[in-house]
Design a protein around this motif. Structure first.
Motif, PDB file in Angstrom:
ATOM      1  N   MET A 244      16.559  34.539  11.403  1.00  0.00           N
ATOM      2  CA  MET A 244      16.886  35.538  10.515  1.00  0.00           C
ATOM      3  C   MET A 244      16.145  35.718   9.327  1.00  0.00           C
ATOM      4  O   MET A 244      15.979  36.785   8.804  1.00  0.00           O
ATOM      5  CB  MET A 244      18.412  35.119   9.902  1.00  0.00           C
ATOM      6  CG  MET A 244      19.496  35.388  10.804  1.00  0.00           C
ATOM      7  SD  MET A 244      21.203  35.190  10.381  1.00  0.00           S
ATOM      8  CE  MET A 244      21.277  33.610   9.589  1.00  0.00           C
ATOM      9  N   THR A 245      15.288  34.614   8.892  1.00  0.00           N
ATOM     10  CA  THR A 245      14.508  34.616   7.776  1.00  0.00           C
ATOM     11  C   THR A 245      13.038  35.059   8.171  1.00  0.00           C
ATOM     12  O   THR A 245      12.298  35.587   7.370  1.00  0.00           O
ATOM     13  CB  THR A 245      14.530  33.306   6.972  1.00  0.00           C
ATOM     14  OG1 THR A 245      14.135  32.175   8.124  1.00  0.00           O
ATOM     15  CG2 THR A 245      15.747  32.814   6.245  1.00  0.00           C
ATOM     16  N   GLY A 246      12.899  34.844   9.380  1.00  0.00           N
ATOM     17  CA  GLY A 246      11.350  35.204   9.662  1.00  0.00           C
ATOM     18  C   GLY A 246      11.204  36.402  10.662  1.00  0.00           C
ATOM     19  O   GLY A 246       9.711  37.032  10.599  1.00  0.00           O
ATOM     20  N   CYS A 247      12.344  37.141  11.043  1.00  0.00           N
ATOM     21  CA  CYS A 247      12.241  38.297  11.652  1.00  0.00           C
ATOM     22  C   CYS A 247      11.583  39.421  10.875  1.00  0.00           C
ATOM     23  O   CYS A 247      11.735  39.454   9.860  1.00  0.00           O
ATOM     24  CB  CYS A 247      13.377  38.856  12.632  1.00  0.00           C
ATOM     25  SG  CYS A 247      14.861  39.173  11.389  1.00  0.00           S
ATOM     26  N   ASP A 248      10.844  40.407  11.537  1.00  0.00           N
ATOM     27  CA  ASP A 248      10.381  41.769  10.775  1.00  0.00           C
ATOM     28  C   ASP A 248      11.324  42.346  10.142  1.00  0.00           C
ATOM     29  O   ASP A 248      11.378  42.973   9.140  1.00  0.00           O
ATOM     30  CB  ASP A 248       9.495  42.559  11.860  1.00  0.00           C
ATOM     31  CG  ASP A 248       8.398  41.846  12.171  1.00  0.00           C
ATOM     32  OD1 ASP A 248       7.517  41.087  11.662  1.00  0.00           O
ATOM     33  OD2 ASP A 248       8.125  42.117  13.554  1.00  0.00           O
ATOM     34  N   LEU A 249      12.578  42.576  11.020  1.00  0.00           N
ATOM     35  CA  LEU A 249      13.675  43.388  10.497  1.00  0.00           C
ATOM     36  C   LEU A 249      15.028  42.408  10.739  1.00  0.00           C
ATOM     37  O   LEU A 249      15.257  42.437  11.469  1.00  0.00           O
ATOM     38  CB  LEU A 249      13.838  44.807  11.006  1.00  0.00           C
ATOM     39  CG  LEU A 249      14.856  45.724  10.554  1.00  0.00           C
ATOM     40  CD1 LEU A 249      14.960  46.034   9.074  1.00  0.00           C
ATOM     41  CD2 LEU A 249      14.927  46.828  11.611  1.00  0.00           C
ATOM     42  N   MET A 250      15.819  42.380   9.530  1.00  0.00           N
ATOM     43  CA  MET A 250      17.204  41.743   9.747  1.00  0.00           C
ATOM     44  C   MET A 250      18.031  42.807   9.503  1.00  0.00           C
ATOM     45  O   MET A 250      18.140  43.511   8.517  1.00  0.00           O
ATOM     46  CB  MET A 250      17.229  40.539   8.572  1.00  0.00           C
ATOM     47  CG  MET A 250      18.601  40.144   8.567  1.00  0.00           C
ATOM     48  SD  MET A 250      18.812  38.938   9.952  1.00  0.00           S
ATOM     49  CE  MET A 250      20.936  38.944   9.586  1.00  0.00           C
ATOM     50  N   ILE A 251      19.155  43.042  10.471  1.00  0.00           N
ATOM     51  CA  ILE A 251      20.308  43.604  10.215  1.00  0.00           C
ATOM     52  C   ILE A 251      21.384  42.946   9.986  1.00  0.00           C
ATOM     53  O   ILE A 251      21.918  42.301  10.774  1.00  0.00           O
ATOM     54  CB  ILE A 251      20.555  44.754  11.498  1.00  0.00           C
ATOM     55  CG1 ILE A 251      19.265  45.592  11.990  1.00  0.00           C
ATOM     56  CG2 ILE A 251      21.862  45.652  10.918  1.00  0.00           C
ATOM     57  CD1 ILE A 251      18.816  46.559  10.905  1.00  0.00           C
ATOM     58  N   LYS A 281      11.802  42.721   5.978  1.00  0.00           N
ATOM     59  CA  LYS A 281      12.591  44.046   5.514  1.00  0.00           C
ATOM     60  C   LYS A 281      14.088  43.698   6.104  1.00  0.00           C
ATOM     61  O   LYS A 281      14.347  42.942   7.066  1.00  0.00           O
ATOM     62  CB  LYS A 281      11.989  45.292   6.048  1.00  0.00           C
ATOM     63  CG  LYS A 281      10.647  45.563   5.672  1.00  0.00           C
ATOM     64  CD  LYS A 281      10.438  45.455   4.235  1.00  0.00           C
ATOM     65  CE  LYS A 281       8.827  45.242   3.834  1.00  0.00           C
ATOM     66  NZ  LYS A 281       8.835  45.213   2.415  1.00  0.00           N
ATOM     67  N   THR A 282      15.136  44.097   5.534  1.00  0.00           N
ATOM     68  CA  THR A 282      16.481  44.020   5.711  1.00  0.00           C
ATOM     69  C   THR A 282      17.445  45.499   5.530  1.00  0.00           C
ATOM     70  O   THR A 282      17.082  46.120   4.396  1.00  0.00           O
ATOM     71  CB  THR A 282      17.108  42.831   4.875  1.00  0.00           C
ATOM     72  OG1 THR A 282      16.144  41.652   4.693  1.00  0.00           O
ATOM     73  CG2 THR A 282      18.319  42.450   5.123  1.00  0.00           C
ATOM     74  N   VAL A 283      18.180  45.709   6.218  1.00  0.00           N
ATOM     75  CA  VAL A 283      19.006  46.421   6.222  1.00  0.00           C
ATOM     76  C   VAL A 283      20.487  46.040   6.246  1.00  0.00           C
ATOM     77  O   VAL A 283      20.918  45.125   6.976  1.00  0.00           O
ATOM     78  CB  VAL A 283      19.019  47.514   7.548  1.00  0.00           C
ATOM     79  CG1 VAL A 283      20.115  48.641   7.432  1.00  0.00           C
ATOM     80  CG2 VAL A 283      17.722  48.213   7.622  1.00  0.00           C
ATOM     81  N   ILE A 284      21.103  46.216   5.224  1.00  0.00           N
ATOM     82  CA  ILE A 284      22.687  45.555   4.950  1.00  0.00           C
ATOM     83  C   ILE A 284      23.530  46.812   4.734  1.00  0.00           C
ATOM     84  O   ILE A 284      23.466  47.684   4.206  1.00  0.00           O
ATOM     85  CB  ILE A 284      22.505  44.844   3.689  1.00  0.00           C
ATOM     86  CG1 ILE A 284      21.711  43.676   3.351  1.00  0.00           C
ATOM     87  CG2 ILE A 284      23.986  44.410   3.315  1.00  0.00           C
ATOM     88  CD1 ILE A 284      21.707  42.957   2.317  1.00  0.00           C
ATOM     89  N   SER A 285      24.820  46.765   5.412  1.00  0.00           N
ATOM     90  CA  SER A 285      25.753  47.571   5.690  1.00  0.00           C
ATOM     91  C   SER A 285      26.973  47.089   4.930  1.00  0.00           C
ATOM     92  O   SER A 285      27.133  45.886   5.211  1.00  0.00           O
ATOM     93  CB  SER A 285      26.206  48.344   7.074  1.00  0.00           C
ATOM     94  OG  SER A 285      26.733  47.324   7.826  1.00  0.00           O
ATOM     95  N   THR A 286      27.888  47.856   4.129  1.00  0.00           N
ATOM     96  CA  THR A 286      29.028  47.190   3.485  1.00  0.00           C
ATOM     97  C   THR A 286      30.225  48.280   3.230  1.00  0.00           C
ATOM     98  O   THR A 286      29.711  49.602   3.026  1.00  0.00           O
ATOM     99  CB  THR A 286      28.570  46.542   2.359  1.00  0.00           C
ATOM    100  OG1 THR A 286      29.869  45.997   1.700  1.00  0.00           O
ATOM    101  CG2 THR A 286      28.143  47.429   1.153  1.00  0.00           C
ATOM    102  N   ASN A 287      31.395  47.866   3.441  1.00  0.00           N
ATOM    103  CA  ASN A 287      32.327  48.871   3.188  1.00  0.00           C
ATOM    104  C   ASN A 287      32.822  48.803   1.686  1.00  0.00           C
ATOM    105  O   ASN A 287      33.568  49.616   1.139  1.00  0.00           O
ATOM    106  CB  ASN A 287      33.619  48.563   3.991  1.00  0.00           C
ATOM    107  CG  ASN A 287      33.420  48.548   5.417  1.00  0.00           C
ATOM    108  OD1 ASN A 287      32.437  49.457   5.806  1.00  0.00           O
ATOM    109  ND2 ASN A 287      34.394  48.238   6.289  1.00  0.00           N
ATOM    110  N   LEU A 288      32.219  47.824   0.925  1.00  0.00           N
ATOM    111  CA  LEU A 288      32.473  47.668  -0.567  1.00  0.00           C
ATOM    112  C   LEU A 288      32.064  48.652  -1.254  1.00  0.00           C
ATOM    113  O   LEU A 288      30.602  49.260  -1.248  1.00  0.00           O
ATOM    114  CB  LEU A 288      31.931  46.172  -0.856  1.00  0.00           C
ATOM    115  CG  LEU A 288      32.580  45.017  -0.072  1.00  0.00           C
ATOM    116  CD1 LEU A 288      31.919  43.746  -0.544  1.00  0.00           C
ATOM    117  CD2 LEU A 288      33.958  44.993  -0.290  1.00  0.00           C
TER     118      LEU A 288
END
Length: 329
Positions: A244-251, A281-288
């Motif tokens: 999770m910390t080392g990948c190019d893209l974390m969803i 780079k990270t993509v985060i999704s949330t309902n909040l």
């Protein structure tokens, strides 16, 4: 390349090589039993190859003579193979990939066969993570979003989601070290998980390493690593954290569904901050909503999300409910 997936591809290549060696031995046993002269020819050819090496090293052997004799023996060998109903190259190795002889490498470079196995492992890994199946930009249907303008903004849900969709497509197609981090924000059933999965699939297909996890699973890994008494479970969790910390893209999907504790907030900050420091780079999704996030998380987390992420607002009506009403589920 993802080291874990490459290791799996190499293991598969080694399994293929092992099977090729076994098949080659089987063929030789059959051929030698039916036509004993083939064994004598192979032994003689091997001896002449040794003579050719000696000649090349200047040890007095007649290289031209060794080559002539070898060609004569090989011609006789081919005749015997064909006479017995086998191809001329039947005893030249039962390789799945003759180019690299199932080693996976040619002159120190990855062979196309190993690259293909790596791609298969990556596709399999991502499909397992996504657990949905048909997440492609081409199957995203904007017709589920209303064209009626919002009185406050003058923008309809359809227009807003066309903008969001375009940004997501562009993000996936041009993903690289200069890409932004994205925060998908909006009510449930508006396509956040679907579009994040589309991004994951497209970015992965372009050769980048991608990890897709729910917030519950991701933060639970930190908890298991810290508190479990099982050495195996701790190592498995550590491996996931490294990915999770080392990948190019974390969803990171469904942020806000996890149980909030001081430890989970600390783990979330650690994950977000570690990736920012590493330039990942990270993509985060949330309902909040923003107000809910402010009440739920620490100022340090909010600072990272507000300062380092581009927020995309998802609007409209619950697509799952609309599909059910129209009998499309």
């Amino acid at each position: 390349m993802d080291g874990r997936l490459l290791a799996l591809a190499r293991q598969e290549k080694e399994n293929i090589r092992r099977q090729s060696v076994q098949e080659d031995r089987r063929r030789h046993q059959i051929a030698y039993a039916r036509e004993p002269e083939l064994r004598r020819l192979d032994d003689a050819i091997a001896g002449l190859m040794g003579s050719a090496v000696s000649a090349a090293l200047g040890e007095g052997t007649d290289l031209a003579q060794a080559q002539r004799e070898s060609l004569e023996l090989q011609a006789r060998r081919a005749e015997l193979l064909v006479a017995n109903g086998w191809p001329m190259d039947w005893l030249d190795g039962a390789w799945d990939c003759p180019r690299c002889r199932d080693t996976g490498y040619v002159q120190g470079q990855m062979c196309s066969c190993l690259t293909a196995l790596y791609e298969q492992e990556r596709a399999k890994d991502l499909s397992t993570l996504l657990k949905l199946g048909g997440e492609t930009f081409g199957s995203f249907n904007l017709n589920f979003y209303d064209n009626t303008p919002d009185p406050a903004t003058g923008i309809s849900p359809r227009q807003q989601m066309e903008t969001v969709f375009g940004i997501c497509c562009d993000y996936a197609i041009h993903f690289g070290k200069n890409s932004m981090n994205l925060l998908f924000q909006g009510d449930t059933g508006l396509g956040k998980t679907f579009l994040s999965a589309c991004i994951a699939r497209e970015v992965s297909q372009r050769g980048f390493s991608v990890v897709y996890e729910t917030a519950v699973a991701a933060l639970s890994a930190y908890e298991r690593e810290r508190f479990t008494r099982s050495e195996g479970e701790a190592e498995e969790s550590s491996a996931l954290i490294r990915r999770m910390t080392g990948c190019d893209l974390m969803i990171l999907d469904d942020l806000g569904t996890e149980l909030v504790t001081e430890f989970s907030k600390s783990a979330l900050y650690t994950l977000i901050n570690a990736r920012l420091l590493a330039g990942k780079k990270t993509v985060i999704s949330t309902n909040l909503t923003s107000a809910q996030m402010e009440r739920r998380y620490t100022p340090q987390i909010l600072s990272r999300l507000e300062g380092e992420y581009q927020t995309l607002l998802f609007v409209g009506s619950d697509i799952r409910r609309l599909k059910k009403e129209k009998g499309l589920d």
